[in-house]
Design a protein around this motif. Structure first.
Motif, mmCIF file in Angstrom:
data_model
loop_
_atom_site.group_PDB
_atom_site.id
_atom_site.type_symbol
_atom_site.label_atom_id
_atom_site.label_comp_id
_atom_site.label_asym_id
_atom_site.label_seq_id
_atom_site.Cartn_x
_atom_site.Cartn_y
_atom_site.Cartn_z
ATOM 1 N N LYS A 106 103.884 -4.633 45.446
ATOM 2 C CA LYS A 106 103.028 -4.074 44.395
ATOM 3 C C LYS A 106 103.376 -2.603 44.190
ATOM 4 N N THR B 113 100.479 -9.896 36.907
ATOM 5 C CA THR B 113 99.927 -8.857 37.776
ATOM 6 C C THR B 113 100.024 -7.455 37.163
ATOM 7 N N LYS B 114 100.468 -7.383 35.910
ATOM 8 C CA LYS B 114 100.706 -6.101 35.242
ATOM 9 C C LYS B 114 99.407 -5.342 34.950
ATOM 10 N N TYR C 40 101.943 -2.700 38.927
ATOM 11 C CA TYR C 40 101.770 -4.098 39.319
ATOM 12 C C TYR C 40 100.816 -4.134 40.500
ATOM 13 N N ILE D 232 105.173 -11.688 37.595
ATOM 14 C CA ILE D 232 105.147 -10.231 37.396
ATOM 15 C C ILE D 232 104.244 -9.888 36.215
#
Length: 196
Positions: free
Chosen positions: A122, A95-96, A107, A92
């Motif tokens: 997402k 992908t921030k 995300y 997580i």
């Protein structure tokens, strides 16, 4: 409390000896003195938004803070612990995306872990405009060093804190397996546990 330290000296609403003292204690890292002087309670009492209730994020960190919060208006109604396996948290974090103008977090990729049964879709504006402020200034938001430090602190303190709230019957321990799709399930868990 870190917010007070950041605003003190920069915001006229925080130009008061009490806020200056809080800012100095935060900068010095004197956590014990902050608790001894009941600074978190004093800040809650001074905050108009807290008068009708509040949601605290990342506080309390340890039992001494939790005990202090129980003195405020009869204590917490529930302590919600939302957790995921560390490997999923790392995915997580990687992908921030963050809006540089308002700090809203998004995300950019789905996070899936068959091993842990986690599938989080997402969450990113398709048109490229921030949902909160309309900005297109969306930038990578991962900070691996801070994340690793925060995760280490969390791991070292969580068992004592969860035990404290479990003993009070206030603990809602929840693992979101489907991200935002688990909201209703989490809400029901909180409603069944809430004490007031």
């Amino acid at each position: 409390m870190e917010n007070v330290a950041a605003k003190q000296g920069n915001d006229p609403d925080f130009d008061h000896p009490f806020f200056e003292k809080v800012a100095n204690l935060v900068r010095e890292g004197d956590h014990e003195q902050l608790i001894r002087e009941k600074v978190p309670l004093k800040l809650l009492r001074l905050t108009p938004a807290a008068q009708d209730g509040m949601v605290l994020i990342d506080f309390p960190y340890e039992p001494a803070e939790a005990e202090l919060l129980e003195e405020y208006r009869g204590g917490l109604n529930a302590f919600v612990h939302v957790s995921l396996p560390d490997e999923v948290l790392v995915d997580i974090e990687e992908t921030k995306i963050v809006c540089a103008d308002c700090s809203k977090t998004y995300y950019k990729d789905d996070v899936r872990s068959d091993e842990h049964g986690v599938c989080i879709d997402k969450h990113l504006p398709e048109d490229g405009f921030c949902y909160d402020c309309g900005s297109t200034n969306l930038v990578a938001g991962s900070d691996p060093m801070r994340f690793e430090r925060d995760l280490e602190i969390y791991q070292s303190k969580k068992d004592n804190l969860l035990s404290f709230y479990n003993d009070l019957g206030l603990l809602v321990d929840f693992e979101p397996r489907h991200g935002y799709d688990d909201y209703e399930k989490l809400k029901r868990s909180i409603q069944y546990t809430i004490k007031h």
